[in-house]
Design an enzyme around this catalytic site. Structure first.
Site, PDB file in Angstrom:
ATOM      1  N   ALA A  84     -45.496  34.587  54.387  1.00 52.74           N
ATOM      2  CA  ALA A  84     -46.557  35.397  55.011  1.00 52.74           C
ATOM      3  C   ALA A  84     -46.380  36.872  54.652  1.00 52.74           C
ATOM      4  O   ALA A  84     -45.262  37.332  54.439  1.00 52.74           O
ATOM      5  CB  ALA A  84     -46.485  35.215  56.524  1.00 52.74           C
ATOM      6  N   ASN A 110     -47.732  31.211  57.966  1.00 53.73           N
ATOM      7  CA  ASN A 110     -47.793  31.853  59.283  1.00 53.73           C
ATOM      8  C   ASN A 110     -48.284  33.289  59.155  1.00 53.73           C
ATOM      9  O   ASN A 110     -47.599  34.228  59.563  1.00 53.73           O
ATOM     10  CB  ASN A 110     -46.405  31.846  59.931  1.00 53.73           C
ATOM     11  CG  ASN A 110     -46.070  30.487  60.504  1.00 53.73           C
ATOM     12  OD1 ASN A 110     -46.951  29.696  60.831  1.00 53.73           O
ATOM     13  ND2 ASN A 110     -44.789  30.205  60.608  1.00 53.73           N
ATOM     14  N   SER A 136     -48.181  23.204  61.804  1.00 55.56           N
ATOM     15  CA  SER A 136     -46.887  23.054  62.484  1.00 55.56           C
ATOM     16  C   SER A 136     -46.315  21.669  62.275  1.00 55.56           C
ATOM     17  O   SER A 136     -47.046  20.690  62.150  1.00 55.56           O
ATOM     18  CB  SER A 136     -47.032  23.311  63.980  1.00 55.56           C
ATOM     19  OG  SER A 136     -45.791  23.033  64.601  1.00 55.56           O
ATOM     20  N   GLY A 138     -42.821  21.642  60.763  1.00 49.82           N
ATOM     21  CA  GLY A 138     -41.657  21.825  59.893  1.00 49.82           C
ATOM     22  C   GLY A 138     -41.801  20.999  58.639  1.00 49.82           C
ATOM     23  O   GLY A 138     -42.890  20.511  58.322  1.00 49.82           O
ATOM     24  N   LYS A 193     -51.961  29.282  66.076  1.00 53.63           N
ATOM     25  CA  LYS A 193     -50.626  28.935  65.549  1.00 53.63           C
ATOM     26  C   LYS A 193     -49.574  29.939  66.027  1.00 53.63           C
ATOM     27  O   LYS A 193     -48.443  29.566  66.350  1.00 53.63           O
ATOM     28  CB  LYS A 193     -50.656  28.873  64.015  1.00 53.63           C
ATOM     29  CG  LYS A 193     -49.289  28.650  63.366  1.00 53.63           C
ATOM     30  CD  LYS A 193     -48.681  27.328  63.789  1.00 53.63           C
ATOM     31  CE  LYS A 193     -47.347  26.918  63.264  1.00 53.63           C
ATOM     32  NZ  LYS A 193     -46.450  27.697  62.555  1.00 53.63           N
ATOM     33  N   HIS A 196     -48.789  29.024  69.499  1.00 51.27           N
ATOM     34  CA  HIS A 196     -47.977  27.798  69.421  1.00 51.27           C
ATOM     35  C   HIS A 196     -46.508  28.176  69.218  1.00 51.27           C
ATOM     36  O   HIS A 196     -45.609  27.687  69.908  1.00 51.27           O
ATOM     37  CB  HIS A 196     -48.487  26.926  68.260  1.00 51.27           C
ATOM     38  CG  HIS A 196     -47.532  25.844  67.827  1.00 51.27           C
ATOM     39  ND1 HIS A 196     -46.372  26.107  67.122  1.00 51.27           N
ATOM     40  CD2 HIS A 196     -47.558  24.502  67.993  1.00 51.27           C
ATOM     41  CE1 HIS A 196     -45.731  24.979  66.891  1.00 51.27           C
ATOM     42  NE2 HIS A 196     -46.428  23.990  67.405  1.00 51.27           N
ATOM     43  N   ASN A 197     -46.248  29.086  68.294  1.00 47.91           N
ATOM     44  CA  ASN A 197     -44.872  29.494  68.022  1.00 47.91           C
ATOM     45  C   ASN A 197     -44.264  30.257  69.193  1.00 47.91           C
ATOM     46  O   ASN A 197     -43.073  30.128  69.468  1.00 47.91           O
ATOM     47  CB  ASN A 197     -44.806  30.349  66.752  1.00 47.91           C
ATOM     48  CG  ASN A 197     -44.956  29.511  65.496  1.00 47.91           C
ATOM     49  OD1 ASN A 197     -45.526  28.433  65.544  1.00 47.91           O
ATOM     50  ND2 ASN A 197     -44.461  29.999  64.383  1.00 47.91           N
ATOM     51  N   GLU A 200     -43.208  27.743  71.518  1.00 50.90           N
ATOM     52  CA  GLU A 200     -42.007  27.120  70.916  1.00 50.90           C
ATOM     53  C   GLU A 200     -40.758  27.963  71.246  1.00 50.90           C
ATOM     54  O   GLU A 200     -39.726  27.429  71.660  1.00 50.90           O
ATOM     55  CB  GLU A 200     -42.242  27.047  69.406  1.00 50.90           C
ATOM     56  CG  GLU A 200     -41.153  26.420  68.587  1.00 50.90           C
ATOM     57  CD  GLU A 200     -41.525  26.481  67.090  1.00 50.90           C
ATOM     58  OE1 GLU A 200     -42.603  25.973  66.715  1.00 50.90           O
ATOM     59  OE2 GLU A 200     -40.731  27.041  66.314  1.00 50.90           O
ATOM     60  N   ARG A 298     -33.346  36.377  72.123  1.00 48.57           N
ATOM     61  CA  ARG A 298     -32.880  36.335  70.726  1.00 48.57           C
ATOM     62  C   ARG A 298     -32.399  37.720  70.297  1.00 48.57           C
ATOM     63  O   ARG A 298     -31.389  37.852  69.625  1.00 48.57           O
ATOM     64  CB  ARG A 298     -34.004  35.868  69.798  1.00 48.57           C
ATOM     65  CG  ARG A 298     -34.331  34.401  69.990  1.00 48.57           C
ATOM     66  CD  ARG A 298     -35.158  33.872  68.832  1.00 48.57           C
ATOM     67  NE  ARG A 298     -35.777  32.603  69.178  1.00 48.57           N
ATOM     68  CZ  ARG A 298     -36.429  31.827  68.323  1.00 48.57           C
ATOM     69  NH1 ARG A 298     -36.558  32.193  67.071  1.00 48.57           N
ATOM     70  NH2 ARG A 298     -36.961  30.695  68.712  1.00 48.57           N
TER      71      ARG A 298
END
Ligand code: NBP
Length: 465
Positions: A84, A110, A136, A138, A193, A196-197, A200, A298
């Site tokens: 991306a 992405n 999505s 993987g 998307k 969605h991530n 996730e 993170r």
């Protein structure tokens, strides 16, 4: 000379995702051409997989972009699966001189949704459509059937829909419904998307916090952790891909017979889609605290040196750690409720952006196409197909479990930002009265920002000194 049939579709970018998606397309019987910036990758790929599709279709490797474009039937349908960002712009610029009106580019990476909208605008005058297509699942999903979230020009989507429908995951065992659906106009596919991530990130962090509690307070062994997650994967509401793979991770040993999980550095990494989701939530004025906690977790974990400047911790040992069975029950209930809140925050963000942009997204349809193929597939999504918020799952018993678990974890200084913030989010949304009357007064005190009064029209200001 043998005249080759032109390909139905082309794909650019032969890293993991591109290779597997190209194989999936060939397996489903569509003639496909591929191109990659570095030629060796194309050569290797064709050598390994060019002649082995399940359908017998051969994949055509091309050396130059002109040759790639010429090998495609009109209107050309091209999937881009590159990194991306700038790479997408570079590929589009390379393609453009060879394309014609009505050709269709699908960006399967992405990409940031605002970049997609910019690219769609700049292609408008050429009559070339750009579909921003979130994918999505993987590498395995790309090969066996991903969940696909395309957005952009509807007419262009209809032209590629027969191929996308064949390569997407089956939504149900009857294989009558597939995990692909037109999301909406402009950059909506990449927006969905992105969210969605974000979800996730949230669910992964929740699972990690639950693991921390079970391992460090419950003293569960890796085998016991694996068994617990395996059992949860058979329950009505925790059955999901992320719970399933977590059980497998706990069982994995290295060649010396040592558990791998205990050898991995606790330094979280990220590529940015969770951060984008948080930024979008602030931009649209929607709270997604579980997702944002996961992004922060993170970030904080990556400061390994700073984490060693430990502050003295006062541990309240008056709160007893329950036995393993009870702790497993508390964590199960807590994970269930916090996962529901993560999905809800994501759907809420999509709903508000959809309204603002008039993308015409059908939210239950998103829940449907996330039910298989993608990383956040879960039995909970059945509930989101029919309920905006499955409140009935917030039983007194489960809520008590969540509150009790947070009390225990905080008493023993186990950091649980995603679990904690999920409950604070729920409690805020359930509160009859919040203390923002005070912050409003403070704002008026120092900045004369004014405040609204209960049951009265207008804005008021007071000289508080
Ligand atoms: P990467 O994101 O690692 O990208 C590698 C590909 O991009 C290679 O084919 C590379 O060509 C090509 N590329 C780059 Br880098 N710069 C280029 C340029 N300037 N011009 C042309 N090609 C260029 O691959 P990936 O992990 O397969 O992911 C592809 C997309 O799918 C990404 O947007 C990713 O975020 C998204 N995605 C990935 C996953 C996953 O599980 N990995 C899941 C869902 C979505 P080269 O061979 O010449 O270097």
């Amino acid at each position: 000379m043998l005249k080759m049939e032109k390909s139905e579709i082309g794909l650019i970018g032969l890293a993991v995702m591109g290779q597997n998606l190209a194989r999936n397309i060939a397996d489903k019987g569509f003639q496909i051409s591929v191109y990659n910036r570095t030629l060796e990758k194309t050569t290797e790929f064709i050598k390994k997989y060019g002649h082995s599709s399940k359908s017998g279709v051969e994949i055509l490797g091309t050396v130059k972009i002109e040759e790639f474009v010429k090998s495609l039937k009109s209107p050309r349908k091209i999937i881009i699966m590159v990194k991306a960002g700038e790479a997408v712009d570079e590929v589009i610029s390379e393609l453009l001189p060879h394309l014609e009106k009505s050709d269709i580019i699908m960006d399967g990476g992405n990409s940031y949704y605002k970049d997609t909208e910019q690219r769609q605008k700049s292609l408008e005058s050429s009559g070339i459509s750009l579909i921003g297509m979130g994918i999505s699942g993987g590498e395995e999903g790309a090969l066996k059937g991903p969940s696909i979230m395309p957005g952009g020009n509807r007419e262009a989507y209809e032209k590629v829909a027969p191929i996308l429908t064949k390569i997407a995951a089956d939504e149900d065992t009857a294989k009558s419904a597939k995990c692909v659906s037109y999301m909406g106009k402009n950059g909506s596919g990449h927006f969905v998307k992105m969210v969605h991530n974000g979800i996730e990130y949230a669910i992964m962090q929740l699972i990690a916090e639950i693991y921390d509690i079970l391992k460090n307070l419950g003293k569960l062994s890796n085998e016991e952790l694996a068994k617990t997650f395996e059992n949860w994967n058979k329950t009505d509401y925790l059955k999901s891909f992320l719970v399933e793979i977590t059980a497998k991770i706990f069982r994995k040993k290295d060649e010396k017979g040592q558990y791998l999980i205990d050898q991995i550095r606790d330094h979280g990494e990220q590529k940015g889609t969770g951060k984008w989701t948080s930024i979008a939530s602030f931009d649209y004025g929607i709270a997604t605290p579980t997702i944002t906690s996961a992004v922060n977790a993170r970030i904080l974990s990556a400061f390994e040196k700073r984490r060693q400047i430990a502050l003295p911790q006062v541990l309240n040992s008056q709160i007893k750690i329950p036995d393993k069975k009870t702790l497993i029950k508390l964590t199960q209930d807590a994970l269930e409720l916090c996962e529901i809140l993560s999905y809800f925050q994501g759907f809420d963000l999509i709903a508000i952006a959809n309204k603002e942009h008039n993308w015409r997204i059908n939210l239950p349809e998103i829940a449907r196409i996330w039910k298989n193929g993608c990383i956040i597939r879960s039995s909970l999504l059945d509930e989101f197909q029919t309920h905006n918020f499955p409140q009935f799952l917030f039983t007194d018993e489960k809520q008590n479990s969540l509150r009790h678990l947070i009390a225990i974890a905080t008493a023993y200084a186990i950091p649980i930002p995603a679990v904690g913030n999920s409950l604070f989010y729920y409690d805020t949304l359930s509160a009859q009265k919040l203390p923002q009357n005070l912050t409003q007064a403070q704002r008026d005190f120092f900045g004369a920002h004014g405040y609204a009064k209960i049951g009265q029209e207008g804005t008021f200001h007071t000289d508080w000194q």
